[in-house]
Design an enzyme around this catalytic site. Structure first.
Site, PDB file in Angstrom:
ATOM      1  N   GLU A  38       0.978  -1.631   0.242  1.00  0.00           N
ATOM      2  CA  GLU A  38       0.148  -0.044  -0.094  1.00  0.00           C
ATOM      3  C   GLU A  38       1.057   1.349  -0.049  1.00  0.00           C
ATOM      4  O   GLU A  38       1.306   1.616   0.552  1.00  0.00           O
ATOM      5  CB  GLU A  38      -0.684  -0.064   1.554  1.00  0.00           C
ATOM      6  CG  GLU A  38      -1.515   0.864   1.386  1.00  0.00           C
ATOM      7  CD  GLU A  38      -2.339   1.405   2.520  1.00  0.00           C
ATOM      8  OE1 GLU A  38      -2.989   0.378   3.242  1.00  0.00           O
ATOM      9  OE2 GLU A  38      -2.548   2.551   3.594  1.00  0.00           O
ATOM     10  N   ARG A  42       1.141  10.141   0.268  1.00  0.00           N
ATOM     11  CA  ARG A  42       1.246  11.260   1.180  1.00  0.00           C
ATOM     12  C   ARG A  42       2.326  12.297   1.041  1.00  0.00           C
ATOM     13  O   ARG A  42       3.138  13.344   1.479  1.00  0.00           O
ATOM     14  CB  ARG A  42       1.637  11.187   2.880  1.00  0.00           C
ATOM     15  CG  ARG A  42       0.471  10.244   3.761  1.00  0.00           C
ATOM     16  CD  ARG A  42       0.476   9.497   4.773  1.00  0.00           C
ATOM     17  NE  ARG A  42       0.213   8.321   5.058  1.00  0.00           N
ATOM     18  CZ  ARG A  42      -0.199   7.301   5.809  1.00  0.00           C
ATOM     19  NH1 ARG A  42       0.863   7.821   6.873  1.00  0.00           N
ATOM     20  NH2 ARG A  42      -0.714   6.150   6.841  1.00  0.00           N
ATOM     21  N   THR A  66      -4.089   6.465   1.340  1.00  0.00           N
ATOM     22  CA  THR A  66      -4.508   7.723   1.981  1.00  0.00           C
ATOM     23  C   THR A  66      -4.943   8.288   1.148  1.00  0.00           C
ATOM     24  O   THR A  66      -4.731   9.448   0.884  1.00  0.00           O
ATOM     25  CB  THR A  66      -2.361   8.487   2.245  1.00  0.00           C
ATOM     26  OG1 THR A  66      -2.152   7.608   3.451  1.00  0.00           O
ATOM     27  CG2 THR A  66      -3.549   9.350   3.148  1.00  0.00           C
ATOM     28  N   LYS A 126     -10.966  -0.821   7.099  1.00  0.00           N
ATOM     29  CA  LYS A 126      -9.844  -0.134   7.614  1.00  0.00           C
ATOM     30  C   LYS A 126     -10.056   0.402   9.094  1.00  0.00           C
ATOM     31  O   LYS A 126     -10.620   1.467   9.071  1.00  0.00           O
ATOM     32  CB  LYS A 126      -8.924   0.351   6.839  1.00  0.00           C
ATOM     33  CG  LYS A 126      -7.787   0.949   7.852  1.00  0.00           C
ATOM     34  CD  LYS A 126      -6.451   2.058   6.844  1.00  0.00           C
ATOM     35  CE  LYS A 126      -6.304   3.019   7.427  1.00  0.00           C
ATOM     36  NZ  LYS A 126      -4.803   3.314   6.618  1.00  0.00           N
TER      37      LYS A 126
HETATM   38  C1  3PG Z   1      -1.415   4.246   8.027  1.00  0.00           C
HETATM   39  O1  3PG Z   1      -1.438   5.157   7.441  1.00  0.00           O
HETATM   40  O2  3PG Z   1      -2.556   2.897   7.845  1.00  0.00           O
HETATM   41  C2  3PG Z   1      -0.769   3.851   9.732  1.00  0.00           C
HETATM   42  O3  3PG Z   1      -0.369   5.652   9.585  1.00  0.00           O
HETATM   43  C3  3PG Z   1       0.232   3.477   9.571  1.00  0.00           C
HETATM   44  O4  3PG Z   1       0.347   3.698  11.442  1.00  0.00           O
HETATM   45  P1  3PG Z   1       1.894   2.896  11.650  1.00  0.00           P
HETATM   46  O5  3PG Z   1       2.741   3.890  11.491  1.00  0.00           O
HETATM   47  O6  3PG Z   1       1.509   2.801  13.404  1.00  0.00           O
HETATM   48  O7  3PG Z   1       1.679   1.265  11.110  1.00  0.00           O
END
Ligand code: 3PG
Length: 211
Positions: A38, A42, A66, A126
């Site tokens: 994924e 960002r 995102t 999610k």
């Molecule tokens: C996401 O976008 O799913 C999270 O920011 C991932 O979170 P993590 O950095 O705590 O794994």
């Protein structure tokens, strides 16, 4: 596609600053036994990185994370991503993906959000930010009433190799997601063997859970 996705117990959540790192990163994940990624929208490099992964590794499930605006969603469709993910639920982006036959995994944190997302046909959701929201205990309580509908969750946010199986043990969880498998810093420093090692470790850990 939903079945294929649901067969991957770990989804690496990637923040990539340089699209030149896309291929070695994908190779590092594949070498560790994961053929899903994924790439989060960002960074400015995300679309180019996705395009390169899709071109070079067609066997990989290359999704976008995102995805929060209509423009980003359209970009994803044009790129031919395998799936989309967002931290929240936006009916417009979900519709755009669905209209092009691409699954979308919206972020949810409450019963109302689950029902809104399920109401427009999303069955993979999610759970974000999983750790801060109460972890496996919270997800178990939240998911319970929707089990019989076939709604399944991918917790992300605060998931690690040490707590991933607490989530994967829940029948409603199809996968866990996280950045720990390939951190932004490790990608920037081209630590490919460390990423392969972490991937292998996560895959092995997931196998400990009977599913
Ligand atoms: C996401 O976008 O799913 C999270 O920011 C991932 O979170 P993590 O950095 O705590 O794994």
């Amino acid at each position: 596609m939903i079945e294929r996705l649901a067969g991957r117990p770990v989804i690496p959540v990637i923040v990539i600053e340089d699209a030149n790192d896309a291929e070695p990163l994908a190779e590092a994940l594949l070498a560790g036994g994961l053929d899903v990624i994924e790439v989060t929208f960002r960074t400015a490099a995300a679309p180019a990185a996705l395009a390169r992964i899709i071109r070079t590794f067609p066997e990989m499930l290359a999704g976008a994370g995102t995805v929060v605006t209509r423009e980003q969603a359209q970009r994803c469709v044009d790129l031919g991503v395998s799936f989309g993910v967002a931290p929240g639920f936006n009916p417009e982006t979900v519709r755009l993906f669905q209209g092009n036959g691409i699954p979308f995994i919206p972020g949810v944190l409450s019963p109302s959000e689950i029902e809104s997302a399920f109401g427009v046909g999303c069955t993979l959701l999610k759970f974000f930010p999983a750790g801060a929201a109460g972890g496996p205990k919270m997800l178990k309580a939240l998911a319970g009433p929707y089990s019989s509908l076939g709604v399944r969750f991918c917790p992300t946010g605060g998931v690690s190799v040490d707590n991933m199986n607490e989530y994967l043990s829940l029948p409603e969880v199809f996968a866990v997601g996280g950045s720990w498998i390939a951190s932004k810093r490790q990608i920037a420093e081209k630590q490919w063997s460390a990423i392969t090692r972490q991937t292998r470790e996560a895959v092995a850990r997931a196998k400990e859970v009977a599913r």
